[in-house]
Write a protein that holds these residues in place. Sequence first.
Motif, PDB file in Angstrom:
ATOM      1  N   MET A   1       0.437  -1.259   0.207  1.00 20.79           N
ATOM      2  CA  MET A   1       0.101   0.064   0.121  1.00 20.79           C
ATOM      3  C   MET A   1       1.459   1.537   0.300  1.00 20.79           C
ATOM      4  O   MET A   1       2.012   1.407   0.807  1.00 20.79           O
ATOM      5  CB  MET A   1      -0.653   0.117   1.152  1.00 20.79           C
ATOM      6  CG  MET A   1      -2.242   0.930   0.592  1.00 20.79           C
ATOM      7  SD  MET A   1      -2.934   0.653   2.785  1.00 20.79           S
ATOM      8  CE  MET A   1      -4.210  -0.449   2.303  1.00 20.79           C
ATOM      9  N   MET A   2      -0.085   2.360  -0.714  1.00 25.32           N
ATOM     10  CA  MET A   2       0.675   3.792  -0.181  1.00 25.32           C
ATOM     11  C   MET A   2       0.194   4.552   0.086  1.00 25.32           C
ATOM     12  O   MET A   2      -0.544   4.384   0.474  1.00 25.32           O
ATOM     13  CB  MET A   2       1.227   3.939  -2.181  1.00 25.32           C
ATOM     14  CG  MET A   2       1.757   3.324  -3.279  1.00 25.32           C
ATOM     15  SD  MET A   2       1.846   3.538  -4.992  1.00 25.32           S
ATOM     16  CE  MET A   2       1.752   1.927  -5.426  1.00 25.32           C
ATOM     17  N   VAL A   3       0.975   6.202   0.260  1.00 24.57           N
ATOM     18  CA  VAL A   3       0.274   6.736   0.418  1.00 24.57           C
ATOM     19  C   VAL A   3      -0.193   7.959   0.239  1.00 24.57           C
ATOM     20  O   VAL A   3       0.454   8.674  -1.182  1.00 24.57           O
ATOM     21  CB  VAL A   3       1.428   7.242   1.826  1.00 24.57           C
ATOM     22  CG1 VAL A   3       0.578   8.814   2.736  1.00 24.57           C
ATOM     23  CG2 VAL A   3       1.772   6.427   2.900  1.00 24.57           C
ATOM     24  N   GLY A   4      -1.915   8.273   0.028  1.00 25.58           N
ATOM     25  CA  GLY A   4      -1.923   9.568  -1.071  1.00 25.58           C
ATOM     26  C   GLY A   4      -3.532   9.562  -0.754  1.00 25.58           C
ATOM     27  O   GLY A   4      -3.913   8.498  -0.384  1.00 25.58           O
ATOM     28  N   GLU A   5      -4.425  10.385  -1.408  1.00 27.05           N
ATOM     29  CA  GLU A   5      -3.669  11.692  -1.608  1.00 27.05           C
ATOM     30  C   GLU A   5      -3.557  12.191  -0.705  1.00 27.05           C
ATOM     31  O   GLU A   5      -4.289  12.960   0.020  1.00 27.05           O
ATOM     32  CB  GLU A   5      -4.663  12.356  -2.626  1.00 27.05           C
ATOM     33  CG  GLU A   5      -5.536  12.832  -3.041  1.00 27.05           C
ATOM     34  CD  GLU A   5      -5.946  13.386  -4.209  1.00 27.05           C
ATOM     35  OE1 GLU A   5      -7.097  12.506  -5.247  1.00 27.05           O
ATOM     36  OE2 GLU A   5      -5.651  14.598  -4.977  1.00 27.05           O
ATOM     37  N   ILE A   6      -2.265  13.331  -0.368  1.00 20.24           N
ATOM     38  CA  ILE A   6      -2.243  13.959   0.365  1.00 20.24           C
ATOM     39  C   ILE A   6      -1.343  15.476  -0.064  1.00 20.24           C
ATOM     40  O   ILE A   6      -1.011  15.349  -1.447  1.00 20.24           O
ATOM     41  CB  ILE A   6      -1.257  13.862   1.813  1.00 20.24           C
ATOM     42  CG1 ILE A   6       0.505  12.886   0.828  1.00 20.24           C
ATOM     43  CG2 ILE A   6      -1.715  12.394   2.197  1.00 20.24           C
ATOM     44  CD1 ILE A   6       1.542  12.740   1.490  1.00 20.24           C
ATOM     45  N   GLY A   7      -1.573  17.004   0.786  1.00 18.94           N
ATOM     46  CA  GLY A   7      -1.133  17.842   0.481  1.00 18.94           C
ATOM     47  C   GLY A   7      -1.366  19.042   0.373  1.00 18.94           C
ATOM     48  O   GLY A   7      -2.238  19.175   1.468  1.00 18.94           O
ATOM     49  N   LEU A   8      -1.395  19.676   0.015  1.00 15.36           N
ATOM     50  CA  LEU A   8      -1.595  21.309  -0.126  1.00 15.36           C
ATOM     51  C   LEU A   8      -2.348  22.171  -1.078  1.00 15.36           C
ATOM     52  O   LEU A   8      -2.416  21.514  -2.657  1.00 15.36           O
ATOM     53  CB  LEU A   8      -0.219  21.746  -0.297  1.00 15.36           C
ATOM     54  CG  LEU A   8       0.210  21.364   1.037  1.00 15.36           C
ATOM     55  CD1 LEU A   8       1.933  22.926   1.109  1.00 15.36           C
ATOM     56  CD2 LEU A   8       0.301  21.505   2.483  1.00 15.36           C
ATOM     57  N   ASP A   9      -3.216  22.878  -0.880  1.00 15.90           N
ATOM     58  CA  ASP A   9      -4.228  23.895  -1.515  1.00 15.90           C
ATOM     59  C   ASP A   9      -4.729  24.499  -1.704  1.00 15.90           C
ATOM     60  O   ASP A   9      -5.229  25.231  -0.270  1.00 15.90           O
ATOM     61  CB  ASP A   9      -6.030  22.964  -1.645  1.00 15.90           C
ATOM     62  CG  ASP A   9      -6.628  23.269  -3.098  1.00 15.90           C
ATOM     63  OD1 ASP A   9      -6.288  25.270  -3.898  1.00 15.90           O
ATOM     64  OD2 ASP A   9      -6.837  22.290  -4.058  1.00 15.90           O
ATOM     65  N   LYS A  10      -4.202  25.708  -2.568  1.00 19.31           N
ATOM     66  CA  LYS A  10      -4.319  27.190  -1.851  1.00 19.31           C
ATOM     67  C   LYS A  10      -5.281  28.120  -1.534  1.00 19.31           C
ATOM     68  O   LYS A  10      -5.482  28.577  -1.396  1.00 19.31           O
ATOM     69  CB  LYS A  10      -3.416  28.475  -2.337  1.00 19.31           C
ATOM     70  CG  LYS A  10      -3.829  28.431  -3.486  1.00 19.31           C
ATOM     71  CD  LYS A  10      -2.963  30.181  -4.199  1.00 19.31           C
ATOM     72  CE  LYS A  10      -3.605  30.537  -5.141  1.00 19.31           C
ATOM     73  NZ  LYS A  10      -2.406  31.467  -5.806  1.00 19.31           N
ATOM     74  N   PHE A  11      -6.958  27.222  -2.804  1.00 18.71           N
ATOM     75  CA  PHE A  11      -8.157  27.025  -2.701  1.00 18.71           C
ATOM     76  C   PHE A  11      -8.676  26.948  -1.877  1.00 18.71           C
ATOM     77  O   PHE A  11      -9.711  27.151  -1.257  1.00 18.71           O
ATOM     78  CB  PHE A  11      -8.680  27.113  -3.867  1.00 18.71           C
ATOM     79  CG  PHE A  11      -7.566  27.670  -5.508  1.00 18.71           C
ATOM     80  CD1 PHE A  11      -7.574  29.650  -5.341  1.00 18.71           C
ATOM     81  CD2 PHE A  11      -6.981  27.334  -5.700  1.00 18.71           C
ATOM     82  CE1 PHE A  11      -7.056  29.904  -6.430  1.00 18.71           C
ATOM     83  CE2 PHE A  11      -5.997  27.868  -6.961  1.00 18.71           C
ATOM     84  CZ  PHE A  11      -6.418  29.048  -6.662  1.00 18.71           C
ATOM     85  N   HIS A  12      -8.138  26.371  -0.442  1.00 16.91           N
ATOM     86  CA  HIS A  12      -8.759  25.789   0.691  1.00 16.91           C
ATOM     87  C   HIS A  12      -8.261  26.097   1.380  1.00 16.91           C
ATOM     88  O   HIS A  12      -7.175  26.226   1.844  1.00 16.91           O
ATOM     89  CB  HIS A  12      -8.977  24.144   0.765  1.00 16.91           C
ATOM     90  CG  HIS A  12     -10.291  23.797  -0.836  1.00 16.91           C
ATOM     91  ND1 HIS A  12     -11.286  22.661  -0.422  1.00 16.91           N
ATOM     92  CD2 HIS A  12      -9.950  22.864  -1.683  1.00 16.91           C
ATOM     93  CE1 HIS A  12     -11.377  23.103  -1.032  1.00 16.91           C
ATOM     94  NE2 HIS A  12     -11.374  22.956  -2.364  1.00 16.91           N
ATOM     95  N   PRO A  13      -9.080  26.738   3.321  1.00 15.68           N
ATOM     96  CA  PRO A  13      -8.879  27.266   4.085  1.00 15.68           C
ATOM     97  C   PRO A  13      -7.877  26.329   4.877  1.00 15.68           C
ATOM     98  O   PRO A  13      -7.292  24.961   4.851  1.00 15.68           O
ATOM     99  CB  PRO A  13     -10.528  26.937   4.994  1.00 15.68           C
ATOM    100  CG  PRO A  13     -11.090  25.765   4.125  1.00 15.68           C
ATOM    101  CD  PRO A  13     -10.406  25.783   2.877  1.00 15.68           C
ATOM    102  N   ASP A  14      -6.825  27.392   5.892  1.00 15.64           N
ATOM    103  CA  ASP A  14      -6.385  27.036   6.939  1.00 15.64           C
ATOM    104  C   ASP A  14      -5.005  26.659   6.213  1.00 15.64           C
ATOM    105  O   ASP A  14      -4.610  24.517   6.684  1.00 15.64           O
ATOM    106  CB  ASP A  14      -7.175  26.001   7.853  1.00 15.64           C
ATOM    107  CG  ASP A  14      -6.917  25.185   9.081  1.00 15.64           C
ATOM    108  OD1 ASP A  14      -5.453  25.965   9.355  1.00 15.64           O
ATOM    109  OD2 ASP A  14      -7.173  25.363  10.041  1.00 15.64           O
TER     110      ASP A  14
ATOM    111  N   VAL B   1       6.691  -0.731  -3.897  1.00 12.78           N
ATOM    112  CA  VAL B   1       5.920  -2.125  -2.500  1.00 12.78           C
ATOM    113  C   VAL B   1       5.567  -2.770  -2.994  1.00 12.78           C
ATOM    114  O   VAL B   1       5.462  -3.984  -1.860  1.00 12.78           O
ATOM    115  CB  VAL B   1       4.019  -0.814  -2.455  1.00 12.78           C
ATOM    116  CG1 VAL B   1       4.327   0.535  -2.272  1.00 12.78           C
ATOM    117  CG2 VAL B   1       3.774  -0.737  -3.504  1.00 12.78           C
ATOM    118  N   ARG B   2       6.244  -3.176  -4.351  1.00 14.85           N
ATOM    119  CA  ARG B   2       6.893  -5.063  -4.100  1.00 14.85           C
ATOM    120  C   ARG B   2       7.571  -4.734  -3.265  1.00 14.85           C
ATOM    121  O   ARG B   2       7.972  -6.373  -2.668  1.00 14.85           O
ATOM    122  CB  ARG B   2       6.826  -5.107  -6.205  1.00 14.85           C
ATOM    123  CG  ARG B   2       5.398  -4.737  -6.944  1.00 14.85           C
ATOM    124  CD  ARG B   2       5.917  -6.170  -7.919  1.00 14.85           C
ATOM    125  NE  ARG B   2       5.306  -6.195  -8.652  1.00 14.85           N
ATOM    126  CZ  ARG B   2       5.111  -5.163 -10.199  1.00 14.85           C
ATOM    127  NH1 ARG B   2       5.549  -4.718  -9.882  1.00 14.85           N
ATOM    128  NH2 ARG B   2       3.651  -5.414 -11.484  1.00 14.85           N
TER     129      ARG B   2
END
Length: 261
Positions: A101-114, A257-258
């Motif tokens: 298993m991998m990690v996602g989706e994660i990140g940053l979005d300047k059009f969303h708060p905080d 991951v394999r």
Amino acid sequence: MFCARRIKTLLQDRSLATIVSRMIIYTDAHCHLNPQSENPTIDCRIYSSVRPADWKNAIIISENDDDKNFAAIGIHPWYLADVDTNFESQMIEILTEHPNMMVGEIGLDKFHPDIPHQLEIFVAQLKIAAKLRRPIHLHCVGAWDKILHIFKHYEHTLPPVIVAHNFNGSPDLIQQIAERYNVYFSYSVPHDNSQDITRISTTPPDRILVETDTFDLNDEIDKLDAAISAIALINQSDIDEMSEKIYQNIQRVISYVRSIE
Ligand SMILES: [Zn+2]
């Protein structure tokens, strides 16, 4: 000189699309298809979660173990309200139990708060992925300056691969990012504009992925057909050769991951 109008013409040529589709290897580096539906059979697909409620779907896919469908768990910056105080220990437990298993989706979005809260949750997940050596699937809108600042800060402890889902940063950044980090740039169907075309033509061919970002199983193949056709045209490559190259690229992402024992 490449002419953007040619993409439109190619995509409108249904007979050509039908002929070439027999040779295309279909891969979807980022989607949200429900694993309990009869999804189209393609050669490789990575499901991304957006919040903890999706993680059970990711577990179903990971336990299927068919070596074609892979999954990631994570908390998307739009869904921070769903964050549980012990999400980190839950993630670590699930990832440890599911080495594919991998990690996602994660990140940053300047059009969303905080943004400070987004940064805190993103970095926490980035550290988990790095520690457990899992690729991440990155959502970044208007925040590449902050992401690159974080990458520089954690330069020696980054996850082994970063998949920049629906990459929409400046084309000027691509060379710099590709040389410094193990980032793959994932694209859906490009718009008929110079910015989208320049992004794709600037991306090293061994770092290109295609994706649908779809929740709708009925449109996955059509979207992949259109994306691969356009990318091949921009790269002046045969469609089947481009799809083979993209398949090799996604296989390199998955190899991380394999190879976990
Ligand atoms: Zn997505």
